[in-house]
Design a protein around this motif. Structure first.
Motif, short mmCIF file in Angstrom:
data_model
loop_
_atom_site.label_atom_id
_atom_site.label_comp_id
_atom_site.label_asym_id
_atom_site.label_seq_id
_atom_site.Cartn_x
_atom_site.Cartn_y
_atom_site.Cartn_z
N ASP A 1 0.83 -1.21 0.00
CA ASP A 1 0.00 0.00 0.00
C ASP A 1 0.86 1.25 0.00
O ASP A 1 0.62 2.20 -0.75
CB ASP A 1 -0.92 0.01 1.22
N THR B 1 -5.83 3.06 1.70
CA THR B 1 -5.30 2.80 0.36
C THR B 1 -6.42 2.53 -0.63
O THR B 1 -6.40 3.03 -1.77
CB THR B 1 -4.34 1.60 0.39
N PHE B 2 -7.40 1.76 -0.23
CA PHE B 2 -8.52 1.45 -1.12
C PHE B 2 -9.28 2.72 -1.51
O PHE B 2 -9.62 2.91 -2.69
CB PHE B 2 -9.47 0.46 -0.43
N GLY C 1 -5.11 -0.45 5.03
CA GLY C 1 -5.83 -1.03 3.90
C GLY C 1 -7.02 -0.19 3.48
O GLY C 1 -7.25 0.02 2.28
N LEU D 1 -6.80 -0.32 -5.64
CA LEU D 1 -7.99 -1.13 -5.36
C LEU D 1 -7.66 -2.58 -5.09
O LEU D 1 -8.35 -3.25 -4.31
CB LEU D 1 -8.97 -1.01 -6.54
N THR D 2 -6.59 -3.08 -5.72
CA THR D 2 -6.17 -4.47 -5.49
C THR D 2 -5.78 -4.71 -4.04
O THR D 2 -5.84 -5.85 -3.55
CB THR D 2 -5.00 -4.81 -6.42
N SER D 3 -5.40 -3.66 -3.34
CA SER D 3 -4.95 -3.82 -1.96
C SER D 3 -6.03 -4.42 -1.06
O SER D 3 -5.72 -5.04 -0.04
CB SER D 3 -4.51 -2.48 -1.38
N ALA D 4 -7.31 -4.27 -1.43
CA ALA D 4 -8.39 -4.81 -0.60
C ALA D 4 -8.26 -6.33 -0.47
O ALA D 4 -8.43 -6.90 0.61
CB ALA D 4 -9.75 -4.44 -1.19
#
Length: 449
Positions: free
Chosen positions: A41, A112-113, A109, A207-210
């Motif tokens: 992130d 970042t999202f 998280g 968005l992938t961080s989720a």
């Protein structure tokens, strides 16, 4: 009293019994995976601060001013770390290590999202950079609590004589997360046009961080509390005001540990963050070339950091740290002018060596910093040291590098600044730092029986 809490110098190198081995493995995995995901992130933001944010969030500024503004938002993530250290680090000594690292993962998280969903300056005007800075601030608060507590997870399940190795799990996390982040950005930049990347592609990494954070959260929720904290709690020795105690009784350790952070942070900022600006604008490389070089350097760190950490259990950790800092002070004087010839091989080699030197400071760092504080104050003291050192090191470094380059238009002052940061680390580790004391650890363990 758990047996593994007692230091056993005669048992160094002997395999622990299966239950203890599983506990250490689970704690190491939780510390490493969660920290790697959090630094994914942080890394995706750092790279975007160099490649994307100057265009999308500060478009009305000149090129140099836009870079300064973008790196200012990067710095906010460091400046907010002391708040995380005060608010979350202290909780590691009061309510436990496990609860804190779950909170930090959720905070980073979520921030970042949401960054991946932010409208840009062209859509909502000045509100866009304000929201960006606010979310970056939240990221920094989470990391401020994470940095000092994560090393305690695995180290407090193992014997103190191997603290260097067990404490390196969160130190491996940043290059692993950076590898994931830069790999994601490299994939995005080569798989779509520049316009598509600026339009929507950059959001994919955020968005992938989720998904990644969800995996890390699952691992951390299954973790047990450390035996050291349980013993302190059961004995009624948990501090009520750990931050105040650190400042009143362990100031020397706090200064030494904070200084230990400055040199590695500035070195990391030079070779991972600022190299994207210097490499593209001064040396003529493409952003993809610099990202690939950083990826290769980060990959080597995955090997070098645990190697350096394990080595620090066999030699004097404090002196090893200082020697690495001394060599790291010299390397920018070689690297910065060398890559101006435009050789990609030289760029890769220079970044690999720079991050290799960083590894020999960063690998032992978790153990060195935690050893500057008594066990009942380690979460608070370590968190404060990580946060204070990062504020004067990593927060300022990209801004200072960018300002110096804009002012002088050449590299010597960049190298001087990096060398001075390493000198601060050398002074802190050699003059103020203390070595691991096996007898002190034994007396502490016996006091909890």
């Amino acid at each position: 009293m758990p047996e593994e809490l007692l230091p056993r110098p005669s048992d160094v190198g002997v395999n622990p019994p299966p239950p203890q081995r599983r506990q250490i493995a689970n704690a190491f995995a939780a510390s490493l995976s969660g920290t790697a995901l959090e630094w994914y992130d942080f890394g995706i933001y750092s790279a975007s601060a160099a490649l994307v944010f100057p265009v999308l969030f500060f478009p009305d500024s000149s090129s140099a001013a836009a870079e300064l503004f973008a790196f200012s938002t990067y710095a906010v993530g460091y400046i907010s770390r002391p708040l995380g250290a005060f608010a979350l680090g202290r909780l590691g000594d009061v309510i436990g290590r496990k609860q804190v690292i779950v909170l930090t993962l959720l905070l980073i998280g979520a921030a970042t999202f949401v960054i991946g969903l932010l409208p840009t300056y062209g859509t909502i005007g000045i509100a866009a950079p304000i929201l960006l800075v606010s979310l970056r601030f939240a990221q920094g608060v989470g990391v401020g609590g994470e940095l000092g507590v994560a090393p305690l997870l695995s180290s407090e399940f193992g014997a103190p004589e191997r603290r260097g190795l067990w404490c390196c799990a969160p130190q491996i996390g940043p290059p692993a997360g950076n590898l994931l982040a830069n790999g994601m950005l490299a994939l995005l930049t080569v798989s779509m046009s520049h316009d598509a990347f600026l339009s929507w592609g950059w959001r994919v990494g955020f968005l992938t961080s989720a998904v990644l954070v969800g995996v890390g959260l699952l691992i951390r929720l299954r973790l047990e509390e450390t035996p050291v904290f349980r013993a302190i709690r059961d004995k009624g020795e948990s501090p009520s005001a750990p931050v105040r105690e650190v400042f009143s009784t362990e100031r020397r350790g706090l200064i030494a540990a904070s200084c230990a952070r400055v040199g590695p942070d500035v070195t990391y900022a030079l070779f991972v963050v600022f190299s994207l600006v210097y490499g593209t604008k001064e040396a003529g490389f493409t952003s993809q070339q610099v990202l690939i070089a950083v990826l290769i350097g980060s990959a080597t760190q995955l090997v070098l950091i645990p190697l350096a950490a394990a080595l620090s259990d066999r030699v004097n950790r404090r002196r090893m740290y200082a020697v690495a800092a001394a060599i790291a002070a010299i390397w920018p004087f070689v690297f910065l002018p060398a890559i101006l010839n435009g050789s990609f091989v030289v760029l890769v080699g220079g970044i690999v060596v720079g991050l290799g030197l960083h590894s020999f400071m960063y690998g032992p760092q978790g153990a060195f910093i935690t050893e500057q504080f008594s066990p009942r104050l380690r979460a608070s003291g370590s968190s404060l040291a990580f946060a204070i050192g990062s504020t004067f090191g990593g927060a300022m470094a990209p801004l200072v590098f960018t300002a110096l380059l804009s002012w002088q238009g050449t590299w010597p002052l960049l190298a001087v600044y990096s060398a001075l940061a390493c000198a601060v680390t050398i002074a802190g580790t050699l003059w103020l730092g203390r070595d691991y004391d096996a007898e002190e650890e034994r007396q502490f363990a016996e006091s909890l029986l």
